[in-house]
Design an enzyme around this catalytic site. Structure first.
Site, PDB file in Angstrom:
ATOM      1  N   TYR A  51       0.831  -1.191   0.000  1.00  0.00           N
ATOM      2  CA  TYR A  51       0.000   0.000   0.000  1.00  0.00           C
ATOM      3  C   TYR A  51       0.876   1.256   0.000  1.00  0.00           C
ATOM      4  O   TYR A  51       1.548   1.559   0.980  1.00  0.00           O
ATOM      5  CB  TYR A  51      -0.928   0.022   1.210  1.00  0.00           C
ATOM      6  CG  TYR A  51      -1.852  -1.181   1.332  1.00  0.00           C
ATOM      7  CD1 TYR A  51      -2.107  -2.010   0.249  1.00  0.00           C
ATOM      8  CD2 TYR A  51      -2.476  -1.476   2.534  1.00  0.00           C
ATOM      9  CE1 TYR A  51      -2.953  -3.097   0.357  1.00  0.00           C
ATOM     10  CE2 TYR A  51      -3.332  -2.560   2.658  1.00  0.00           C
ATOM     11  CZ  TYR A  51      -3.563  -3.373   1.565  1.00  0.00           C
ATOM     12  OH  TYR A  51      -4.396  -4.453   1.693  1.00  0.00           O
ATOM     13  N   ILE A 238     -12.502  -5.245   7.898  1.00  0.00           N
ATOM     14  CA  ILE A 238     -11.565  -4.116   7.962  1.00  0.00           C
ATOM     15  C   ILE A 238     -11.929  -3.057   6.911  1.00  0.00           C
ATOM     16  O   ILE A 238     -11.194  -2.840   5.948  1.00  0.00           O
ATOM     17  CB  ILE A 238     -10.108  -4.586   7.791  1.00  0.00           C
ATOM     18  CG1 ILE A 238      -9.982  -5.575   6.613  1.00  0.00           C
ATOM     19  CG2 ILE A 238      -9.600  -5.240   9.070  1.00  0.00           C
ATOM     20  CD1 ILE A 238      -8.538  -5.860   6.217  1.00  0.00           C
ATOM     21  N   LYS A 240     -12.204   0.402   5.024  1.00  0.00           N
ATOM     22  CA  LYS A 240     -11.260   1.520   4.941  1.00  0.00           C
ATOM     23  C   LYS A 240     -12.019   2.808   4.632  1.00  0.00           C
ATOM     24  O   LYS A 240     -12.898   2.830   3.767  1.00  0.00           O
ATOM     25  CB  LYS A 240     -10.216   1.248   3.863  1.00  0.00           C
ATOM     26  CG  LYS A 240      -9.257   2.421   3.591  1.00  0.00           C
ATOM     27  CD  LYS A 240      -9.634   3.190   2.332  1.00  0.00           C
ATOM     28  CE  LYS A 240      -8.637   4.315   2.066  1.00  0.00           C
ATOM     29  NZ  LYS A 240      -8.943   5.025   0.796  1.00  0.00           N
ATOM     30  N   SER A 241     -11.688   3.869   5.338  1.00  0.00           N
ATOM     31  CA  SER A 241     -12.232   5.183   5.016  1.00  0.00           C
ATOM     32  C   SER A 241     -11.327   6.250   5.602  1.00  0.00           C
ATOM     33  O   SER A 241     -10.703   6.043   6.652  1.00  0.00           O
ATOM     34  CB  SER A 241     -13.651   5.346   5.581  1.00  0.00           C
ATOM     35  OG  SER A 241     -14.155   6.639   5.256  1.00  0.00           O
ATOM     36  N   VAL A 242     -11.257   7.389   4.933  1.00  0.00           N
ATOM     37  CA  VAL A 242     -10.559   8.549   5.496  1.00  0.00           C
ATOM     38  C   VAL A 242     -11.552   9.662   5.816  1.00  0.00           C
ATOM     39  O   VAL A 242     -11.165  10.698   6.359  1.00  0.00           O
ATOM     40  CB  VAL A 242      -9.455   9.080   4.546  1.00  0.00           C
ATOM     41  CG1 VAL A 242      -8.362   8.035   4.378  1.00  0.00           C
ATOM     42  CG2 VAL A 242     -10.024   9.490   3.197  1.00  0.00           C
ATOM     43  N   ASN A 250     -18.520   3.454  10.785  1.00  0.00           N
ATOM     44  CA  ASN A 250     -17.977   2.094  10.774  1.00  0.00           C
ATOM     45  C   ASN A 250     -17.653   1.610  12.182  1.00  0.00           C
ATOM     46  O   ASN A 250     -17.985   0.488  12.561  1.00  0.00           O
ATOM     47  CB  ASN A 250     -16.712   2.034   9.910  1.00  0.00           C
ATOM     48  CG  ASN A 250     -16.980   2.270   8.443  1.00  0.00           C
ATOM     49  OD1 ASN A 250     -18.120   2.196   7.982  1.00  0.00           O
ATOM     50  ND2 ASN A 250     -15.935   2.572   7.691  1.00  0.00           N
TER      51      ASN A 250
END
Length: 282
Positions: A51, A238, A240-242, A250
């Site tokens: 990543y 799992i 994912k977010s920003v 979540n």
């Protein structure tokens, strides 16, 4: 919580970091997202050397350093997962790659270290490297990612393969292929599955079926989709977010006792597999 084969209990819900660490301009926002998740009680973080070519590990490391410094969390309370590229997964290469990952994370060990997908190096070599790292205290558990049921059986038949702790794969209501043979195999071996893209890269956030089911339980469509993935107690998710609002949503996902009607409604919209299906991979 889910239970690893050796009896270790770890959180069922965490935060992913795929596509983080790729742009310097996004660094501050990404670190803030991980820190927010930690502030909200998230204790499972997934990353990989792939990543952002290590950039995501640096993001995680910065967020963890700040949380440790501020007393938000202690190292022993956080489960950090990283992954090794297949081309680095030789007996020597995996050890070197793990050391690089630890340097970027600013940690002295990872809790779970996974082979990201199958490669050209023999599994026996990768297992030897993982076990050497475990003996040296550089990882606590190891596992794999993107392995189907046949791959898992080959792993189990390889010397030392029975020490595998988890298998991380794409699993969501729209990608249920693992339910036919992989999930049953893992249940028989008392091994939890780790689901990436559990809300199908965000597409289920606006899904009318999960919105309907969610309303009956007082939660959002996103939370219903996440809870559905984790419904049997043997799957970790799992997402994912920003986006701060999404991170909060979540992390607030509760355990849900779905009714037979709920499950039938979801099955009608997203039918379970009727035969072997190739793994979904992104």
């Amino acid at each position: 919580m889910v239970t690893l084969p050796d009896g270790t209990r770890i959180p069922a819900l965490g935060i992913g970091t795929w596509r983080m660490g790729e742009r310097a301009s996004a660094r501050k926002r990404e670190v803030a997202a991980i820190r927010l998740a930690l502030d909200l009680g998230c204790r499972l973080i997934d990353t990989a050397e792939m990543y952002g070519e290590g950039g995501a590990e640096e993001v995680v490391g910065e967020a963890l350093a700040g949380a440790f410094r501020d007393g938000v969390v202690k190292r022993e309370d956080v489960i950090v997962v990283s992954k090794v590229y297949p081309h680095n997964a030789s007996r020597r290469g995996a050890v070197t790659a793990c050391e690089r990952s630890l340097a970027r994370l600013g940690l002295d060990h990872v809790d779970l270290y996974l082979l990201h997908w199958k490669g050209s190096h023999p599994l026996a070599q990768t297992i030897e490297a993982f076990e050497a790292l475990r003996a040296a205290g550089r990882l606590r558990h190891w596992g794999v990612s993107n392995f189907d049921a046949r791959d898992m059986q080959r792993l189990a038949n390889t010397a030392g393969g029975d020490a595998c702790a988890t298998n991380q794969v794409y699993y969501s209501a729209t990608e249920r292929g693992v339910e036919f043979d992989l999930l049953p195999w893992m249940r028989r071996h008392a091994m939890p599955l780790m689901a990436y893209c559990p809300i199908d890269q965000g597409s289920l956030a606006g899904d009318h079926v999960f919105a309907s089911v969610g309303r009956r339980h007082g939660i959002t469509a996103t939370q219903a989709a996440l809870a559905w993935v984790m419904r049997d107690g043997n799957v970790m998710a799992i997402p994912k977010s920003v986006d701060p609002a999404h991170v909060r949503e979540n992390c607030a996902t509760p355990a849900v006792r779905f009714t037979a009607g709920d499950l039938a409604e979801i099955d009608a919209a997203y039918p379970p597999p009727q035969g072997p299906t190739s793994l979904a991979v992104v």
